[in-house]
Design an enzyme around this catalytic site. Structure first.
Site, short mmCIF file in Angstrom:
data_model
loop_
_atom_site.label_atom_id
_atom_site.label_comp_id
_atom_site.label_asym_id
_atom_site.label_seq_id
_atom_site.Cartn_x
_atom_site.Cartn_y
_atom_site.Cartn_z
N SER A 142 0.78 -1.12 0.00
CA SER A 142 0.12 -0.07 -0.11
C SER A 142 0.78 1.24 -0.07
CB SER A 142 -0.76 0.04 1.35
OG SER A 142 -1.46 1.21 1.31
N TYR A 155 -2.47 -1.37 9.97
CA TYR A 155 -2.69 -1.50 8.71
C TYR A 155 -1.26 -1.23 7.69
CZ TYR A 155 -4.19 -1.50 3.67
OH TYR A 155 -4.38 -1.55 2.37
P1 NDP Z 1 -12.05 -5.21 -1.31
O1 NDP Z 1 -12.63 -4.98 0.20
O2 NDP Z 1 -12.67 -4.92 -2.28
O3 NDP Z 1 -11.95 -6.93 -1.31
C1 NDP Z 1 -11.22 -7.76 -0.38
C2 NDP Z 1 -11.12 -9.16 -0.88
O4 NDP Z 1 -10.21 -9.87 0.11
C3 NDP Z 1 -12.34 -9.92 -0.93
O5 NDP Z 1 -12.26 -10.73 -2.02
C4 NDP Z 1 -12.66 -10.52 0.17
O6 NDP Z 1 -13.36 -11.68 0.12
C5 NDP Z 1 -11.07 -11.01 0.61
N1 NDP Z 1 -10.83 -11.12 2.10
C6 NDP Z 1 -10.84 -10.39 2.97
N2 NDP Z 1 -10.57 -10.81 4.13
C7 NDP Z 1 -10.02 -12.05 3.96
C8 NDP Z 1 -9.47 -13.16 4.54
N3 NDP Z 1 -9.46 -13.06 6.04
N4 NDP Z 1 -9.15 -14.24 4.08
C9 NDP Z 1 -9.39 -14.17 2.73
N5 NDP Z 1 -10.04 -13.37 1.75
C10 NDP Z 1 -10.31 -12.14 2.45
O7 NDP Z 1 -10.34 -4.97 -1.07
P2 NDP Z 1 -9.51 -4.28 -2.39
O8 NDP Z 1 -9.55 -4.93 -3.61
O9 NDP Z 1 -9.62 -2.79 -2.24
O10 NDP Z 1 -8.14 -4.80 -1.67
C11 NDP Z 1 -7.23 -5.72 -2.21
C12 NDP Z 1 -6.05 -5.52 -1.64
O11 NDP Z 1 -5.27 -4.34 -1.99
C13 NDP Z 1 -5.73 -5.52 -0.11
O12 NDP Z 1 -4.83 -6.43 0.38
C14 NDP Z 1 -5.75 -4.20 0.27
O13 NDP Z 1 -5.22 -3.90 1.60
C15 NDP Z 1 -4.95 -3.68 -0.86
N6 NDP Z 1 -5.14 -2.29 -1.05
C16 NDP Z 1 -6.00 -1.51 -1.56
C17 NDP Z 1 -6.29 -0.15 -1.66
C18 NDP Z 1 -7.28 0.57 -1.84
O14 NDP Z 1 -7.59 1.60 -2.05
N7 NDP Z 1 -8.43 -0.18 -2.43
C19 NDP Z 1 -4.93 0.56 -1.35
C20 NDP Z 1 -3.89 0.05 -1.27
C21 NDP Z 1 -3.78 -1.51 -0.91
P3 NDP Z 1 -14.93 -11.68 0.51
O15 NDP Z 1 -15.75 -11.13 -0.70
O16 NDP Z 1 -15.51 -13.38 0.58
O17 NDP Z 1 -15.16 -10.98 1.77
#
Ligand code: NDP
Length: 247
Positions: A142, A155
């Site tokens: 991030s 985080y």
């Molecule tokens: P979303 O909230 O849109 O999606 C999160 C995804 O992760 C979902 O598929 C969810 O599954 C899954 N998930 C959450 N917790 C768990 C867990 N404990 N075990 C397995 N799967 C899990 O998030 P983003 O697409 O935004 O984020 C993706 C990555 O990018 C993350 O690592 C985030 O930290 C990183 N990121 C995002 C940013 C942003 O601005 N969006 C910025 C910087 C980094 P389910 O649908 O089943 O809940």
């Protein structure tokens, strides 16, 4: 055919990456933790486009389940693709928390560290025996590791540790000819941490040189490129994918 595992492929950046990688000819094993319906709809979309994908349940904070998950991946590789190896792993699953340091509970801290650091560490360890020569690992970190934005300390600290871990993966897995890189998104339009309202989006856009928040596809294109042979000489790097967030 190259087969990849993407954790958290049911929504956001993971879903966009799954769809793009499938369009680029990869087979996709994506995971979800709570949202089976969303995961199945990503899989159905890939099938409708002529690609191949499957969704498996996985909680990346549940280290004990990784042995059974690895067995399930091995079984899907064999039954869908008649293969025994993986060419990529995207450690993408995650959740956000907006909480000043004074108010963070131990459970919240542990939850973030487990999902963003311990999970990717042990999942990569579990899947390593399945990874073929030339495989590519991409860890989602991030831009909050580069600039301090209030309210995301545990985080950002977990992501900072994952960034360091990425370089160690690259160092140690080099002997297997496996690469590891980090992709570090800025503000992206997903449901992370409750998503964006108009006011928050306007603030984030004003802090971004290109004048808007990112879309999941903006990040997916970089991940897909890192998984491909075009990036075969990129290793141990952290790539900021933020449109120029807080430069
Ligand atoms: P979303 O909230 O849109 O999606 C999160 C995804 O992760 C979902 O598929 C969810 O599954 C899954 N998930 C959450 N917790 C768990 C867990 N404990 N075990 C397995 N799967 C899990 O998030 P983003 O697409 O935004 O984020 C993706 C990555 O990018 C993350 O690592 C985030 O930290 C990183 N990121 C995002 C940013 C942003 O601005 N969006 C910025 C910087 C980094 P389910 O649908 O089943 O809940």
């Amino acid at each position: 055919m190259n087969i990849i595992v993407i954790t958290g492929g049911s929504r956001g950046i993971g879903a966009a990456t799954a769809q793009l990688c499938a369009r680029r000819g990869m087979g996709v094993i994506l995971t979800y933790t709570s949202n089976a319906q969303a995961a199945e709809s990503v899989v159905a979309g890939i099938h409708a486009d002529g690609g191949k994908a499957v969704a498996l349940e996985l909680d990346v904070s549940d280290i004990k389940s990784f042995g059974a998950f690895t067995d399930a991946v091995r079984a899907e590789l064999q039954s869908i693709w008649q293969k025994t190896s993986l060419s990529g792993l995207v450690n993408n699953a995650g959740h956000g928390l907006f909480n000043p340091i004074e108010t963070v509970s131990e459970a919240q801290f542990d939850g973030l560290l487990n999902v963003h650091l311990k999970g990717p560490f042990f999942l990569t360890q579990a899947l390593l025996p399945l990874m073929e020569e030339g495989a590519s690992i991409v860890n989602l970190t991030s831009a909050t590791t580069r600039v301090a934005t209030a309210g995301v300390a545990p985080y950002a600290a977990s992501k900072g540790a994952l960034d360091v871990l990425t370089r160690y993966m690259a160092k140690e897995f080099g002997e297997h000819r496996i690469r590891a890189n980090a992709v570090s998104p800025g503000a992206i339009r997903t449901e992370l941490g409750g998503g964006l309202n108009d006011e928050f989006e306007a603030l984030l856009a004003s802090q971004t040189a290109l004048g808007r928040v990112g879309e999941p596809d903006d990040v997916a294109r970089v991940i897909a490129t890192l998984l491909s042979e075009d990036s075969g000489w990129i290793n141990g790097q952290s790539i900021d994918v933020s449109g120029g967030y807080i430069l």
